[in-house]
Design an enzyme around this catalytic site. Structure first.
Site, PDB file in Angstrom:
ATOM      1  N   CYS A  19       0.815  -1.216   0.000  1.00  0.00           N
ATOM      2  CA  CYS A  19       0.000   0.000   0.000  1.00  0.00           C
ATOM      3  C   CYS A  19       0.848   1.265   0.000  1.00  0.00           C
ATOM      4  O   CYS A  19       0.707   2.109  -0.861  1.00  0.00           O
ATOM      5  CB  CYS A  19      -0.946   0.009   1.192  1.00  0.00           C
ATOM      6  SG  CYS A  19      -2.210  -1.237   1.032  1.00  0.00           S
ATOM      7  N   HIS A  20       1.708   1.385   0.984  1.00  0.00           N
ATOM      8  CA  HIS A  20       2.487   2.618   1.078  1.00  0.00           C
ATOM      9  C   HIS A  20       3.973   2.338   1.207  1.00  0.00           C
ATOM     10  O   HIS A  20       4.739   3.175   1.651  1.00  0.00           O
ATOM     11  CB  HIS A  20       1.978   3.485   2.228  1.00  0.00           C
ATOM     12  CG  HIS A  20       0.526   3.819   2.080  1.00  0.00           C
ATOM     13  ND1 HIS A  20      -0.459   3.136   2.745  1.00  0.00           N
ATOM     14  CD2 HIS A  20      -0.117   4.722   1.319  1.00  0.00           C
ATOM     15  CE1 HIS A  20      -1.633   3.609   2.392  1.00  0.00           C
ATOM     16  NE2 HIS A  20      -1.460   4.566   1.537  1.00  0.00           N
ATOM     17  N   GLY A  21       4.378   1.133   0.865  1.00  0.00           N
ATOM     18  CA  GLY A  21       5.797   0.834   0.728  1.00  0.00           C
ATOM     19  C   GLY A  21       6.585   0.620   2.015  1.00  0.00           C
ATOM     20  O   GLY A  21       7.802   0.790   2.011  1.00  0.00           O
TER      21      GLY A  21
END
Lengths: 690, 138
Positions: free
Chosen positions: B102-104
């Site tokens: 999702c956001h690394g």
């Protein structure tokens, strides 16, 4: 709502009611005799447009709720059955889903108009704050509603947003458990989201009444930003404002209908046509386009708590606008600097929206931080500073003077800004679309489809042949569980007769029961039965296929998509290109290659496919030349099979597409004629007011 | 609006048999609706987890504190990213641990946050070894 009315009912029945409840007097003084400034432009019609949108959302929502099942196991299917079986259910759902986007689109214009013309300034502070409350309620309602179809984006959007509250120190975890009603997003969450989604629109309606009340006490602001002083400055609400609003509403409806009938999935995420799966996270979780600027602000701050706080303050700062901007001149028309900064702010918001849809890496993160600073700087530095240093141009003495001084030259810059904003808006929407797709993939080639465009219909022969390919090839692994045999005889489908559909059904064995002995038994299929699935459950499907469960094909052409990229998504809006799904499905079917290109290794048990994200697909090449024998003499090639089965699957995903496009044409003809009529009526009515 | 009795009852402890999980493999079980990763770590992975200087970690915690002593090879973590709740993918990312799509956010072989926006390590659920090859979660 502005004091006692001089309304005199004529009929005795009305008089009788009026003496006991002066409701007609209230309506008369609020919406008939109510004086409105005579220099209002079309940006002011968005108030009426928003009232209409709220009514549309509540009406369609109440009917949808009659057919919807708020249960984690049933919600997705019940929404699909609304689309397929409920009379005009597809239209209700598309109206409600794109209606939410239209509602936000209109509210953003309404808010930007308020900022540009200083509509929040004394004596309209309460009016403005009520508006901010409505906006917050709308965001909550939109979010809750997005969870209800219980697709992948619904589930993961709900997970990400409820997790925002876990950033609260000490109480975070307990707040989140309270929101979920469980230990994770699940059935109790869906139940309460449904309840609240039903409740909040009525709360919005209540606050709208307060909003209108406050408006009618303070009186409307106007483009000149000077208060109405004499009779000459105003016109009666009816017929002047009513007819102008009606024209604005009918133009807006044309825009709205474009989405409902021709681009219903343009603003939706393909992933949301995949049922929610708590075990798999989609590659990119993207909120609906109207939350993107705030999502960008959230992500641009590396600290979790600070990010959440920044996001909420980005909305709450609006409520303090009346005190942050203390300039005496209301309208930015007479504020040369404020005007420049206003447009910069608009661009900042749109760019933030674009970034919100991009993956959070590299240049996007840095740009997001710069723009976040710009966003807050506009409210906290620029506006307070401008109100001290700016020298405004002289404002007209009265509204009447403003109307008389009007020149034609003003229209030109307005048009260019509108175009600029439309392009930027398109960028934002497209960014939202592109964010979900994987990078570095070959784009599926665009195919010619009989069902594309505003007059597209299904090629009956192709749908029938596609059904044959599905039955003889795909159905050994893939289910088609949303399609019933009776659908084969539906209008706009393969074009079989009910007798043919029944004969087709009887070739299948359907498990039924229990019978009187309490045992399950098999019987021949009936038209009301659904296509049986090849595997009893997902685990069995997974076990039989090397760990990857073959997806259900009913919705596959809507549940798959690929990145369109700029500027294609802008053109797509005008060309009504909606065929990413079919193009992708066809590309997959044709994209198998015996030997992967040099440097690409494919794991054991997988196959190389040029168009599959990551290239390693678990499905072996399903089609080969001559595999299915057609009775109508069509070529028995892979290309023809792929084309036919994709056409068939487009029909299974969108069985009422022909009815939708046909009705769309009728609605368009009506709306365009209605708008033209309204335009000339408005001109006639206003002839003596200009 | 807190969880009802049935939801709480369904959240009772579960037992998981570890025999089928070979070295280097991991399984995902659901407990209280949350995915729990159970990894059978290799020697190399344990080595990696233990050789990191604590000071370089955003949320410092030793590998020993995150596992049960005597069962070093077993890592049991809640597979929910501490950022915004997505499910990280096992055996991905630069640290041979978990990678959140999702956001690394990236986690190492001990489930500790190494890179990305997540503020904390992957949570370790309450669990205990019933026998050498069986654990009870909850």
């Amino acid at each position: 709502m502005s004091g006692p009315s001089d309304y005199q009912p004529t009929s005795p029945a009305l008089k009788w009611i009026e003496r006991r409840l002066p409701i007609f007097g209230l309506i008369h003084s609020s919406f008939v005799a109510y004086p409105t400034p005579r220099n209002l432009n079309y940006w002011w019609t968005f108030g009426a447009i928003l009232s209409m949108m709220l009514a549309v959302q509540i009406l369609t929502g109440v009917i949808l709720a009659m057919h919807y099942t708020p249960h984690a196991d049933l919600a997705f299917r019940s929404v699909e059955l609304i689309m397929r079986d409920v009379n005009y259910g597809w239209m209700l759902r598309y109206m409600h889903a794109s209606g939410a986007s239209m509602f936000f689109f209109a509210v953003y214009i309404h808010m930007f108009r308020g900022v540009y013309y200083g509509s929040y300034k004394e004596p309209r502070e309460v009016l403005w704050i009520l508006g901010v409350i409505i906006y917050l309620l709308m965001m909550a309602t939109g979010f809750l509603g997005y969870a209800l179809p219980w697709g992948q984006m619904s589930f993961w959007g709900a997970t990400v947003i409820t997790n925002l509250f876990s950033a609260v120190p000490y109480f975070g975890e307990s707040i989140v458990t309270l929101l979920w009603g469980g230990y994770a997003v699940g059935n109790p969450t869906l139940n309460r989201f449904f309840s609240l989604h039903y409740l909040l629109p009525f709360v919005i309606a209540g606050v709208v009444v307060l909003h209108v009340w406050a408006l009618h006490v303070a009186g409307q602001n106007n483009p000149a930003g000077v208060e109405a002083k004499t009779e000459k400055d105003t016109v009666a609400f009816t017929p002047y404002a009513t007819i102008k609003d009606l024209f604005g509403v009918s133009c807006f409806l044309i825009f709205f209908a474009w989405f409902i009938f021709y681009m219903p999935n343009y603003l939706m995420e393909a992933d949301n046509y995949i049922p929610a799966n708590p075990g798999v996270t989609p590659a990119h979780i993207v909120p609906e386009w109207y939350y993107l600027p705030f999502y960008a602000i959230l992500r641009s701050i590396p600290n979790k708590l600070a990010g959440v706080m920044a996001m909420f303050s980005a909305i709450l700062v609006l409520a303090f606008l009346p005190w942050l901007d203390s300039a005496k001149t209301r309208s930015s028309k007479y504020r040369p600097l404020a005007k420049q900064f206003f447009w910069m702010f608009v661009v900042v918001c749109i760019l933030l929206g674009y970034l919100g849809a991009q993956p959070p890496e590299g240049i996007y993160v840095i740009a997001g931080r710069i723009l976040t600073v710009c966003y807050f700087a506009y409210f906290l530095i620029v506006l307070p500073l401008l109100s001290r240093i700016e020298t405004p141009r002289p404002v007209p003495n009265s509204i009447a003077d403003d109307v008389l001084a009007k020149t034609g030259s003003k229209a030109a810059p307005m048009v260019s800004t509108v175009i600029a904003i439309m392009v930027a808006g398109g960028l934002l929407v497209g960014g939202a679309q592109s964010a979900k797709a994987e990078e570095g993939q070959a784009s599926p080639p665009a195919q010619k489809w009989s069902f594309s465009g505003p007059f597209g219909t299904f090629d009956r022969g192709a749908v029938q042949r596609g059904l044959q390919v599905y039955k003889e090839v795909c159905s050994t692994c893939h289910s088609l569980s949303y399609v019933a045999f009776r659908n084969l005889a539906d209008a706009g489908g393969p074009g079989y007769s009910p007798a043919q559909a029944a004969a087709f059904a009887s070739e299948y064995k359907i498990k039924d029961g229990p019978n009187d002995q309490g045992e399950m038994f098999e019987r021949p299929g009936r038209p009301a039965d659904y296509f049986p699935s090849p595997f009893p459950n997902e685990q069995a499907a997974r076990a039989a296929n090397g760990g990857a469960a073959p997806p259900d094909l009913s919705l596959i052409t809507k549940a798959r998509s690929y990145k369109r990229g700029f500027p294609w998504f802008v053109f797509d809006f005008f060309t009504q290109y909606q065929e990413q799904g079919p193009d992708y499905v066809m590309a997959i079917l044709e994209g198998f290659e015996e030997n992967p290109p040099a440097g690409v290794t494919i794991p054991e048990g997988s196959y190389y496919n040029k168009y599959f994200p990551g290239h390693a697909i678990k499905m072996p090449k399903p089609l080969s030349d001559g595999q299915v024998t057609y009775s109508d003499g069509s070529p028995t090639t892979v290309a023809q099979y792929a084309h036919d089965v994709t056409t068939f699957l487009m029909w299974t995903a969108e069985p009422h597409m022909e009815a939708r496009k046909r009705l769309g044409l009728q609605v368009f003809v009506f709306l365009i004629l209605f708008s033209i009529l309204m335009y000339f009526t408005k001109k006639k009515v206003w002839a003596n007011a200009h | 609006m807190n969880p009802d009795a049935a939801t709480i009852a369904a959240g009772a402890p579960i037992e998981v048999d570890l025999t089928p999980v070979a070295e280097g493999q991991d399984i995902k079980v659901f407990w209280r609706g949350k995915p729990i990763y159970i990894s059978h770590r290799t020697k190399k992975q344990i080595e990696e987890a233990r050789s990191v200087p604590l000071a370089s970690l955003p949320d410092p915690q030793t590998d020993e504190a995150r596992i049960k002593s005597g069962h070093e090879q077993w890592l049991v973590v809640v597979g929910i990213c501490t950022h915004l709740g997505c499910i990280p993918i096992a055996h991905e990312g630069n640290y041979d641990g978990f990678f959140c799509p999702c956001h690394g956010s990236q986690y190492d072989t001990s489930g500790r946050i190494r890179q990305g926006p997540a503020p904390a390590n992957l949570a370790v659920p309450p669990y205990q070894f019933v026998s050498d090859t069986k654990i009870q979660i909850g």
